[in-house]
Scaffold this motif. Structure first.
Motif, PDB file in Angstrom:
ATOM      1  N   LEU A 143      -1.140  15.114  11.617  1.00 19.48           N
ATOM      2  CA  LEU A 143      -2.321  15.094  12.388  1.00 19.48           C
ATOM      3  C   LEU A 143      -2.286  13.558  12.724  1.00 19.48           C
ATOM      4  N   ARG A 144      -0.652  12.817  12.631  1.00 24.66           N
ATOM      5  CA  ARG A 144      -0.640  12.009  12.917  1.00 24.66           C
ATOM      6  C   ARG A 144       0.441  11.254  13.930  1.00 24.66           C
ATOM      7  N   GLY A 145      -0.546  10.632  14.442  1.00 28.09           N
ATOM      8  CA  GLY A 145      -0.166  10.181  15.861  1.00 28.09           C
ATOM      9  C   GLY A 145      -0.926  11.128  16.977  1.00 28.09           C
ATOM     10  N   SER A 146      -1.687  12.282  16.037  1.00 26.34           N
ATOM     11  CA  SER A 146      -3.021  12.668  17.019  1.00 26.34           C
ATOM     12  C   SER A 146      -4.412  12.391  17.028  1.00 26.34           C
ATOM     13  N   ARG A 147      -4.769  12.658  17.937  1.00 18.41           N
ATOM     14  CA  ARG A 147      -6.151  11.867  18.496  1.00 18.41           C
ATOM     15  C   ARG A 147      -6.938  13.309  18.534  1.00 18.41           C
ATOM     16  N   GLU A 148      -7.138  14.110  17.830  1.00 19.33           N
ATOM     17  CA  GLU A 148      -7.699  15.446  17.119  1.00 19.33           C
ATOM     18  C   GLU A 148      -8.846  14.803  16.485  1.00 19.33           C
ATOM     19  N   LYS A 149      -9.657  14.861  16.609  1.00 20.31           N
ATOM     20  CA  LYS A 149     -10.839  14.941  15.598  1.00 20.31           C
ATOM     21  C   LYS A 149     -11.301  15.049  14.283  1.00 20.31           C
ATOM     22  N   VAL A 150     -10.922  14.378  13.646  1.00 22.38           N
ATOM     23  CA  VAL A 150     -10.478  14.870  11.515  1.00 22.38           C
ATOM     24  C   VAL A 150     -12.214  15.048  10.400  1.00 22.38           C
ATOM     25  N   PRO A 151     -12.027  15.184   9.319  1.00 24.29           N
ATOM     26  CA  PRO A 151     -12.771  15.309   8.502  1.00 24.29           C
ATOM     27  C   PRO A 151     -11.997  13.309   8.217  1.00 24.29           C
ATOM     28  N   LEU A 152     -13.031  12.926   7.586  1.00 28.29           N
ATOM     29  CA  LEU A 152     -12.582  11.583   6.421  1.00 28.29           C
ATOM     30  C   LEU A 152     -12.893  11.960   5.171  1.00 28.29           C
ATOM     31  N   VAL A 153     -12.240  11.616   3.934  1.00 28.51           N
ATOM     32  CA  VAL A 153     -12.685  12.045   2.894  1.00 28.51           C
ATOM     33  C   VAL A 153     -11.771  10.487   1.799  1.00 28.51           C
ATOM     34  N   PHE A 154     -13.727  10.288   0.929  1.00 31.67           N
ATOM     35  CA  PHE A 154     -13.224   8.709   0.097  1.00 31.67           C
ATOM     36  C   PHE A 154     -12.870   9.307  -1.144  1.00 31.67           C
ATOM     37  N   TYR A 155     -11.875   8.983  -1.922  1.00 31.92           N
ATOM     38  CA  TYR A 155     -12.096   9.427  -2.949  1.00 31.92           C
ATOM     39  C   TYR A 155     -11.901   8.242  -4.413  1.00 31.92           C
ATOM     40  N   PHE A 156     -13.053   7.969  -5.410  1.00 32.15           N
ATOM     41  CA  PHE A 156     -12.811   7.199  -5.625  1.00 32.15           C
ATOM     42  C   PHE A 156     -12.823   6.576  -7.338  1.00 32.15           C
ATOM     43  N   HIS A 157     -11.876   6.966  -7.738  1.00 32.02           N
ATOM     44  CA  HIS A 157     -10.771   6.595  -9.218  1.00 32.02           C
ATOM     45  C   HIS A 157     -12.018   5.990 -10.256  1.00 32.02           C
ATOM     46  N   GLY A 158     -11.775   6.922 -11.709  1.00 40.34           N
ATOM     47  CA  GLY A 158     -12.561   6.918 -12.516  1.00 40.34           C
ATOM     48  C   GLY A 158     -12.311   4.900 -13.335  1.00 40.34           C
ATOM     49  N   ILE A 159     -13.165   4.663 -13.825  1.00 38.09           N
ATOM     50  CA  ILE A 159     -13.091   3.005 -14.743  1.00 38.09           C
ATOM     51  C   ILE A 159     -12.083   2.760 -15.839  1.00 38.09           C
ATOM     52  N   GLY A 160     -11.269   1.288 -15.446  1.00 38.05           N
ATOM     53  CA  GLY A 160      -9.897   1.658 -15.892  1.00 38.05           C
ATOM     54  C   GLY A 160      -9.201   1.653 -15.586  1.00 38.05           C
ATOM     55  N   CYS A 161      -8.888   2.902 -13.776  1.00 42.03           N
ATOM     56  CA  CYS A 161      -8.051   3.509 -13.869  1.00 42.03           C
ATOM     57  C   CYS A 161      -7.365   2.772 -12.164  1.00 42.03           C
ATOM     58  N   VAL A 162      -6.301   3.105 -11.543  1.00 36.66           N
ATOM     59  CA  VAL A 162      -5.929   2.601 -10.722  1.00 36.66           C
ATOM     60  C   VAL A 162      -5.932   3.750  -9.465  1.00 36.66           C
ATOM     61  N   PRO A 163      -5.990   3.840  -7.725  1.00 38.25           N
ATOM     62  CA  PRO A 163      -5.857   4.601  -6.838  1.00 38.25           C
ATOM     63  C   PRO A 163      -5.082   5.799  -6.955  1.00 38.25           C
ATOM     64  N   LEU A 164      -3.682   5.202  -7.361  1.00 40.33           N
ATOM     65  CA  LEU A 164      -2.515   6.411  -7.289  1.00 40.33           C
ATOM     66  C   LEU A 164      -2.982   7.382  -8.612  1.00 40.33           C
ATOM     67  N   TYR A 165      -3.377   6.724  -9.249  1.00 41.57           N
ATOM     68  CA  TYR A 165      -3.870   7.894 -10.883  1.00 41.57           C
ATOM     69  C   TYR A 165      -4.567   8.995 -10.137  1.00 41.57           C
ATOM     70  N   GLY A 166      -6.035   8.219  -8.959  1.00 40.56           N
ATOM     71  CA  GLY A 166      -6.706   9.078  -8.853  1.00 40.56           C
ATOM     72  C   GLY A 166      -6.314  10.075  -7.888  1.00 40.56           C
ATOM     73  N   ALA A 167      -5.212   9.673  -6.837  1.00 39.32           N
ATOM     74  CA  ALA A 167      -4.808  10.572  -6.273  1.00 39.32           C
ATOM     75  C   ALA A 167      -3.908  12.038  -6.709  1.00 39.32           C
ATOM     76  N   GLU A 168      -3.736  11.432  -7.454  1.00 39.19           N
ATOM     77  CA  GLU A 168      -2.412  12.611  -8.629  1.00 39.19           C
ATOM     78  C   GLU A 168      -3.788  13.557  -9.986  1.00 39.19           C
ATOM     79  N   GLN A 169      -4.538  13.223 -10.011  1.00 38.12           N
ATOM     80  CA  GLN A 169      -5.943  13.667 -10.628  1.00 38.12           C
ATOM     81  C   GLN A 169      -6.342  15.007 -10.459  1.00 38.12           C
ATOM     82  N   SER A 170      -6.413  13.992  -9.070  1.00 39.66           N
ATOM     83  CA  SER A 170      -7.249  14.541  -7.860  1.00 39.66           C
ATOM     84  C   SER A 170      -6.579  15.976  -6.716  1.00 39.66           C
ATOM     85  N   GLY A 171      -5.539  15.702  -6.711  1.00 45.58           N
ATOM     86  CA  GLY A 171      -4.847  16.040  -5.481  1.00 45.58           C
ATOM     87  C   GLY A 171      -5.983  16.563  -3.757  1.00 45.58           C
ATOM     88  N   TRP A 172      -6.456  15.910  -3.685  1.00 46.37           N
ATOM     89  CA  TRP A 172      -7.464  15.522  -2.577  1.00 46.37           C
ATOM     90  C   TRP A 172      -5.993  15.841  -1.060  1.00 46.37           C
TER      91      TRP A 172
END
Length: 587
Positions: free
Chosen positions: A304-333
């Motif tokens: 999708l990099r450089g593409s103008r094809e319209k695609v969905p967007l997902v926000f993932y919010f990590h838990g309290i006391g955590c950091v975004p990259l922890y949430g990324a590894e936890q969820s695998g989105w």
């Protein structure tokens, strides 16, 4: 994998020094979310700790290596550090190095002595953040290296009996002749063996359900046929600095054991740099919260990099006391994004690693942050504005509920995990003291009821919005089966809110036939050994999909299973938000 992406945020006043720490023998219980441990009492001991001068990432992303030796002498620890290149490795890879002291009887491999030694090692881990070193790690990334035959035997016993406390083991020696791994042990175990040891190899092949080994130079790699993230490796070479570095970079650094099942679950770690994550660290360009410097990470699949094809967007919010990259590894989105073609963003709360789910004015507005970020993303990428989804874990699940109810015109569906709708049902003043870690909140005027409640009610009164909600949970998270008197974290009130919101008849609330105790329009199990209990509630419109679904996982505490994320995506992906606020469902 050599991680170059996790922020280095933790520094010790004794960084770069080998220090001696007391490990008290009193029983301990650590109640930190997703990083909890419990240990029974035993004798007081000590340990030697090396925290790298280069610093460590946040505790939820920090690894710990415990090196087991047969004596308590500092000289042997220093000798091992020099011989195995551990100081340089810890500095370059940013992990904590621990040399626990054995008991006067040495490391025991059976009976009450074994139990006491294992509890002591748990106390070692719990002592780290409160000790002189002031830096802690994550339970799912505690690795062990056994330098002698006796420590190798102890480590095999511990991996069999306390598997969720042992992410990976390195055996630098063979157990003594006559040692046998405890009977009945069946827990998977990531491992690196220096030299051939028939018993250890047979044991690992059995518990890991390994396939045929693949030779790569002097190392044979065995991968589990049940889980490709689980491997053990057998090296033809003896333990050395080179072997330690190879074991770290090719096994330990890529290994994480989540405590989301009886034996936990091995999950491959993410090389964020290689995957092309885009970091925005302390970025004040969004122009919200008085130019507060916000942090978030974007992931755009390569195709999708450089593409103008319209695609969905997902926000993932990590838990309290955590950091975004922890949430990324936890969820695998991001893995699902690669497969199905959408963009995923992992934001960070403004303060306290705690989402302002109430949009309370005493704290920076995380709502304003996400709304401004959404506008920025629409300017930067070709976003399908009808398919923007919110999801998150624990307090991130609460943030998901909060945004979905306050801004139904912007989001097509929501998939909260483990957290319920506190942002609507409560206010900051009533809940802050009950949040894990008791985060500090400044004094000042607060909104009661919350801004979220006022805004959600006003939006709903103006237009009859509907919001598809897919709620994940674990059956060991809170008290199940549920009753009105023992409601796990406001589950009943949350379900009632979304039923009313989506025009779903309240109907019966309880059904003792199900492990959840809940009644639903549709109930079924799926997954391996019927692990996932599904409840669905319908609005009554013929031919319409359910607008509320809940999935509860057996044997799971406050955690996530990647299959739940897959189920959530399969649900929310079909919904689109039309310009007039209505929903469209597409197969």
């Amino acid at each position: 994998m050599i991680d170059r992406f996790n922020e280095i945020t933790s520094f010790s006043p004794f960084g770069g020094q080998l220090i001696r720490e007391e490990v008290k023998g009193r029983a301990e219980k650590r109640v930190e979310m997703e990083n909890a441990l419990e240990a029974r009492s035993g004798g007081d001991r000590e340990m030697l700790v090396y925290v790298p001068a280069s610093g460590c990432p946040d505790a939820k992303q920090c690894q710990v290596l415990m090196v087991l030796r047969d004596d308590r002498e500092e000289a042997t620890a220093r000798e091992a550090m020099e011989r195995l290149g551990l100081e340089q490795l810890a500095e370059e890879r940013h992990f904590i190095l621990v040399f626990p002291d054995p008991s006067p009887q040495g490391w025991r491999t059976s009976g009450s002595g074994l139990e006491e030694d294992m509890d002591y090692l748990s106390r070692c881990f719990m002592t780290l953040p409160a000790g002189k070193g002031r830096v802690g790690g994550f339970i799912g990334m505690i690795f062990y290296a056994a330098l002698t035959p006796n420590t190798a035997a102890f480590l095999l016993s511990m991996s069999a009996l306390r598997p969720t406390h042992v992410a990976g083991i390195l055996l630098g020696a063979q157990p003594p002749e006559g040692y046998r791994v405890p009977e009945g042990a069946g827990a998977p175990q990531a491992a690196w063996l220096c030299g051939r040891d028939p018993q250890a190899e047979q044991y690992l092949a059995r518990v890991n359900r390994s396939g045929e080994g693949v030779e790569t130079g002097t190392v044979t790699v065995y991968t589990s046929t049940a889980n490709p993230a689980l491997r053990h490796m057998v090296s033809a070479r003896p333990l050395s600095a080179e072997e330690m570095a190879r074991a770290w970079d090719s096994l330990f650094s890529e290994t994480r054991r989540w405590t989301n099942d009886t034996y936990g679950t091995y999950q491959a770690r993410t090389d964020f740099a290689a995957r092309g994550f885009i970091p925005h660290l302390l970025d004040s360009s969004l122009g919200v919260n008085n130019d507060f410097p916000h942090t978030w990470y974007e992931y755009v699949p390569p195709r999708l990099r450089g593409s103008r094809e319209k695609v969905p967007l997902v926000f993932y919010f990590h838990g309290i006391g955590c950091v975004p990259l922890y949430g990324a590894e936890q969820s695998g989105w991001h893995d699902i994004a690669d497969r199905d073609g959408f963009i995923v963003v992992y934001p960070k709360p403004a303060v306290n690693k705690m989402w302002n789910i109430w949009d309370d004015p005493i704290l920076p507005s995380d709502h304003a942050f996400i709304l401004a970020l959404l506008e920025r993303l629409k300017e930067t990428y070709a976003i399908d504005e009808s398919r923007v989804y919110v999801t998150g874990f624990s307090m991130g699940g609460m943030m998901t509920h909060s945004l979905a109810s306050a801004y139904p015109e912007l989001f097509a569906a929501a998939a909260p995990c483990n957290g319920f709708h506190w942002g609507y049902l409560t206010d900051l003043a009533s809940r802050v003291g009950k949040l894990p870690g008791n985060p500090s909140v400044p004094n000042g005027p607060r909104t009661d009821p919350s801004r979220v409640r006022l805004l959600a009610d006003r939006k709903k009164a103006a237009r009859d919005y509907k919001m598809p909600v897919f709620q994940n949970m674990g059956l060991l998270d809170g008290k199940w089966p549920i009753t009105r008197e023992e409601d796990p974290m406001s589950a009943l009130d949350t379900l009632s809110f979304w039923k009313r919101y989506n025009g779903i008849p309240e109907g019966e609330t309880f059904d003792s036939r199900h492990e959840s105790g809940l009644a639903a329009d549709e109930t079924f199990y799926d997954g391996d050994d019927q692990r996932f209990l599904h409840h669905r509630w319908h609005s009554g419109d013929p031919g319409q999909p359910p607008l509320l679904e809940m999935v509860l996982a057996k044997r799971m505490p406050h955690a996530l299973d990647l299959r739940q994320i897959q189920l959530a995506w399969q649900y929310i992906r079909h919904f689109s938000r039309m310009p007039d606020g209505s929903l469209k469902y597409s197969l």
